[in-house]
Design an enzyme around this catalytic site. Structure first.
Site, PDB file in Angstrom:
ATOM      1  N   HIS A 194      -9.532   1.186   4.703  1.00 20.22           N
ATOM      2  CA  HIS A 194      -8.255   1.325   5.413  1.00 20.22           C
ATOM      3  C   HIS A 194      -8.460   2.251   6.612  1.00 20.22           C
ATOM      4  O   HIS A 194      -9.241   3.202   6.534  1.00 20.22           O
ATOM      5  CB  HIS A 194      -7.186   1.892   4.469  1.00 20.22           C
ATOM      6  CG  HIS A 194      -5.828   1.871   5.077  1.00 20.22           C
ATOM      7  ND1 HIS A 194      -5.402   2.850   5.934  1.00 20.22           N
ATOM      8  CD2 HIS A 194      -4.831   0.971   4.983  1.00 20.22           C
ATOM      9  CE1 HIS A 194      -4.172   2.537   6.341  1.00 20.22           C
ATOM     10  NE2 HIS A 194      -3.808   1.416   5.770  1.00 20.22           N
ATOM     11  N   GLY A 210       2.335   2.176  10.771  1.00 22.32           N
ATOM     12  CA  GLY A 210       3.286   3.274  10.622  1.00 22.32           C
ATOM     13  C   GLY A 210       3.959   3.679  11.915  1.00 22.32           C
ATOM     14  O   GLY A 210       4.597   4.730  11.991  1.00 22.32           O
ATOM     15  N   SER A 216       3.295  -2.323  10.306  1.00 20.22           N
ATOM     16  CA  SER A 216       4.748  -2.398  10.495  1.00 20.22           C
ATOM     17  C   SER A 216       5.340  -3.767  10.135  1.00 20.22           C
ATOM     18  O   SER A 216       6.226  -4.255  10.822  1.00 20.22           O
ATOM     19  CB  SER A 216       5.127  -1.984  11.917  1.00 20.22           C
ATOM     20  OG  SER A 216       4.707  -0.646  12.164  1.00 20.22           O
ATOM     21  N   GLU A 261      -5.594  -5.002  10.486  1.00 18.50           N
ATOM     22  CA  GLU A 261      -4.549  -4.015  10.722  1.00 18.50           C
ATOM     23  C   GLU A 261      -4.830  -3.266  12.025  1.00 18.50           C
ATOM     24  O   GLU A 261      -5.618  -2.310  12.032  1.00 18.50           O
ATOM     25  CB  GLU A 261      -4.496  -3.007   9.573  1.00 18.50           C
ATOM     26  CG  GLU A 261      -4.178  -3.626   8.236  1.00 18.50           C
ATOM     27  CD  GLU A 261      -3.581  -2.590   7.278  1.00 18.50           C
ATOM     28  OE1 GLU A 261      -2.466  -2.833   6.803  1.00 18.50           O
ATOM     29  OE2 GLU A 261      -4.203  -1.553   7.047  1.00 18.50           O
ATOM     30  N   GLU A 311      -6.805   4.609   7.734  1.00 18.11           N
ATOM     31  CA  GLU A 311      -6.580   6.038   7.454  1.00 18.11           C
ATOM     32  C   GLU A 311      -7.808   6.650   6.775  1.00 18.11           C
ATOM     33  O   GLU A 311      -8.134   7.817   6.989  1.00 18.11           O
ATOM     34  CB  GLU A 311      -5.301   6.217   6.614  1.00 18.11           C
ATOM     35  CG  GLU A 311      -4.059   6.021   7.485  1.00 18.11           C
ATOM     36  CD  GLU A 311      -2.850   5.448   6.771  1.00 18.11           C
ATOM     37  OE1 GLU A 311      -2.790   5.498   5.533  1.00 18.11           O
ATOM     38  OE2 GLU A 311      -1.954   4.936   7.471  1.00 18.11           O
ATOM     39  N   ASN A 342       0.865  -1.180   0.000  1.00 19.83           N
ATOM     40  CA  ASN A 342       0.000   0.000   0.000  1.00 19.83           C
ATOM     41  C   ASN A 342       0.903   1.232   0.000  1.00 19.83           C
ATOM     42  O   ASN A 342       1.483   1.572   1.023  1.00 19.83           O
ATOM     43  CB  ASN A 342      -0.893  -0.049   1.253  1.00 19.83           C
ATOM     44  CG  ASN A 342      -1.691   1.219   1.463  1.00 19.83           C
ATOM     45  OD1 ASN A 342      -1.786   2.063   0.567  1.00 19.83           O
ATOM     46  ND2 ASN A 342      -2.272   1.362   2.642  1.00 19.83           N
ATOM     47  N   TRP A 343       1.016   1.846  -1.152  1.00 18.42           N
ATOM     48  CA  TRP A 343       1.957   2.972  -1.285  1.00 18.42           C
ATOM     49  C   TRP A 343       1.415   4.276  -0.698  1.00 18.42           C
ATOM     50  O   TRP A 343       2.109   5.287  -0.665  1.00 18.42           O
ATOM     51  CB  TRP A 343       2.330   3.173  -2.767  1.00 18.42           C
ATOM     52  CG  TRP A 343       3.129   2.039  -3.340  1.00 18.42           C
ATOM     53  CD1 TRP A 343       3.588   0.926  -2.679  1.00 18.42           C
ATOM     54  CD2 TRP A 343       3.580   1.894  -4.692  1.00 18.42           C
ATOM     55  NE1 TRP A 343       4.287   0.119  -3.540  1.00 18.42           N
ATOM     56  CE2 TRP A 343       4.306   0.681  -4.776  1.00 18.42           C
ATOM     57  CE3 TRP A 343       3.444   2.680  -5.849  1.00 18.42           C
ATOM     58  CZ2 TRP A 343       4.885   0.239  -5.970  1.00 18.42           C
ATOM     59  CZ3 TRP A 343       4.020   2.240  -7.037  1.00 18.42           C
ATOM     60  CH2 TRP A 343       4.733   1.035  -7.092  1.00 18.42           C
ATOM     61  N   LYS A 344       0.176   4.270  -0.288  1.00 16.55           N
ATOM     62  CA  LYS A 344      -0.448   5.463   0.317  1.00 16.55           C
ATOM     63  C   LYS A 344      -0.215   6.687  -0.576  1.00 16.55           C
ATOM     64  O   LYS A 344      -0.251   6.565  -1.789  1.00 16.55           O
ATOM     65  CB  LYS A 344       0.074   5.665   1.745  1.00 16.55           C
ATOM     66  CG  LYS A 344      -0.096   4.379   2.575  1.00 16.55           C
ATOM     67  CD  LYS A 344       0.123   4.566   4.046  1.00 16.55           C
ATOM     68  CE  LYS A 344      -0.083   3.233   4.747  1.00 16.55           C
ATOM     69  NZ  LYS A 344      -0.024   3.313   6.190  1.00 16.55           N
TER      70      LYS A 344
HETATM   71  P1  PGA Z   1       2.736   0.162   7.699  1.00 18.71           P
HETATM   72  O1  PGA Z   1       1.286   0.395   7.044  1.00 18.71           O
HETATM   73  O2  PGA Z   1       3.275  -1.129   7.115  1.00 18.71           O
HETATM   74  O3  PGA Z   1       3.548   1.358   7.308  1.00 18.71           O
HETATM   75  O4  PGA Z   1       2.535   0.054   9.171  1.00 18.71           O
HETATM   76  C1  PGA Z   1       0.403  -0.667   6.844  1.00 18.71           C
HETATM   77  C2  PGA Z   1      -0.862  -0.165   6.215  1.00 18.71           C
HETATM   78  O5  PGA Z   1      -1.319   0.928   6.570  1.00 18.71           O
HETATM   79  O6  PGA Z   1      -1.453  -0.834   5.346  1.00 18.71           O
END
Ligand code: PGA
Length: 257
Positions: A94, A172, A212, A166, A96, A9-11
């Protein structure tokens, strides 16, 4: 045996050119299709990255999608548009999107029902916050998210879904759930699927862990009975670290099958 699925997931990162260069590095990393490899660039990167990986063993995913096919919905992107650029996966719900952009289980459900009517595979995210975990509410929160997100989804449809667990506190932050903590929730999710669908459906559905994930913790997470892959943020933005995770998943798969 469920085939492992690792998605990056490149966000909100990478230009078209940067995305193309990065995606090139993952071609052939599925070890002849032993695992599924997916990259999820930004909307503006989808077309260029799609061209770069066309015909390869790397699949293209989007980070979200709107439920209507077209119309006066400024700022939205539809399922036919994703199909037009070669997307075969889409991330839904997600954390976020949920915490920063007002996504709810009800809107995840609308997106999911629309995606399930197409040929795109949805990756539906669930997860608790630290506060909820510390209040011993993890199971309750995950069950409510599953119930809301999968409302009106049939047994036949749900077999095409990938679920990503998640924990919000691990995204993150560098704090990974321990393999045991992750496995406990994955097992609960599978139990929910058994109770609400059937054991055969539950056994087919792939459940990714996200939060992470890195090359050095991927193998032990993936060794857990109910962890079938990873949704990777930060570590998917560097060729070496994502390749390390892909290698861990492919070799781990070979050992356990
Ligand atoms: P992260 O993000 O690996 O940077 O913790 C995971 C995600 O949000 O899908």
């Amino acid at each position: 045996m469920r085939k492992r699925i690792i998605a990056g997931n490149w966000k909100c990162h990478l230009t078209q050119k940067e995305g193309q260069e990065l995606a090139q590095a993952f071609k052939g990393a599925s070890q002849n299709g032993a695992i599924d490899v997916v990259v999820c660039p930004t909307y503006t990167g989808l077309s260029a990255v799609g061209q770069a990986i066309k015909g390869s063993d790397v699949a293209l995913g989007a980070q979200n999608v709107y439920w209507e096919a077209q119309g006066a919905f400024t700022g939205e992107i539809s399922i036919p548009m994703l199909q037009d650029v070669g997307c075969t996966y889409v991330v839904l719900g997600h954390s976020e999107r949920r915490t920063l952009f007002g996504e709810t289980d009800a809107t995840v459900n609308r997106r999911l029902l629309a995606v399930l009517a197409s040929s795109i595979t949805p990756i539906v995210c669930v997860g608790e916050t630290l506060e909820q975990r510390e209040a011993n509410k993890t199971q309750e929160v995950i069950t409510a998210q599953l119930k809301g997100s999968f409302a009106s989804v049939s047994a036949e449809q749900i077999e095409n879904v990938v679920i990503a667990y998640e924990p919000v506190w691990a995204i993150g932050t560098g704090k990974t759930a321990s393999p045991e903590q992750a496995q406990e929730v994955h097992q609960q999710i599978r139990l929910w699927l058994t109770e609400n669908y059937s054991d055969s459906v539950a056994q087919k559905i792939r459940i990714q862990y996200g939060g992470s994930v890195k090359p050095d913790n991927a193998a032990t997470l993936l060794q857990q009975a109910d962890i079938d892959g990873a949704l990777v943020g930060g570590a998917s933005l560097k060729a070496d670290s994502f390749l390390g995770i892909l290698q861990a998943a492919a070799s781990n798969q070979a050992v356990s099958s």
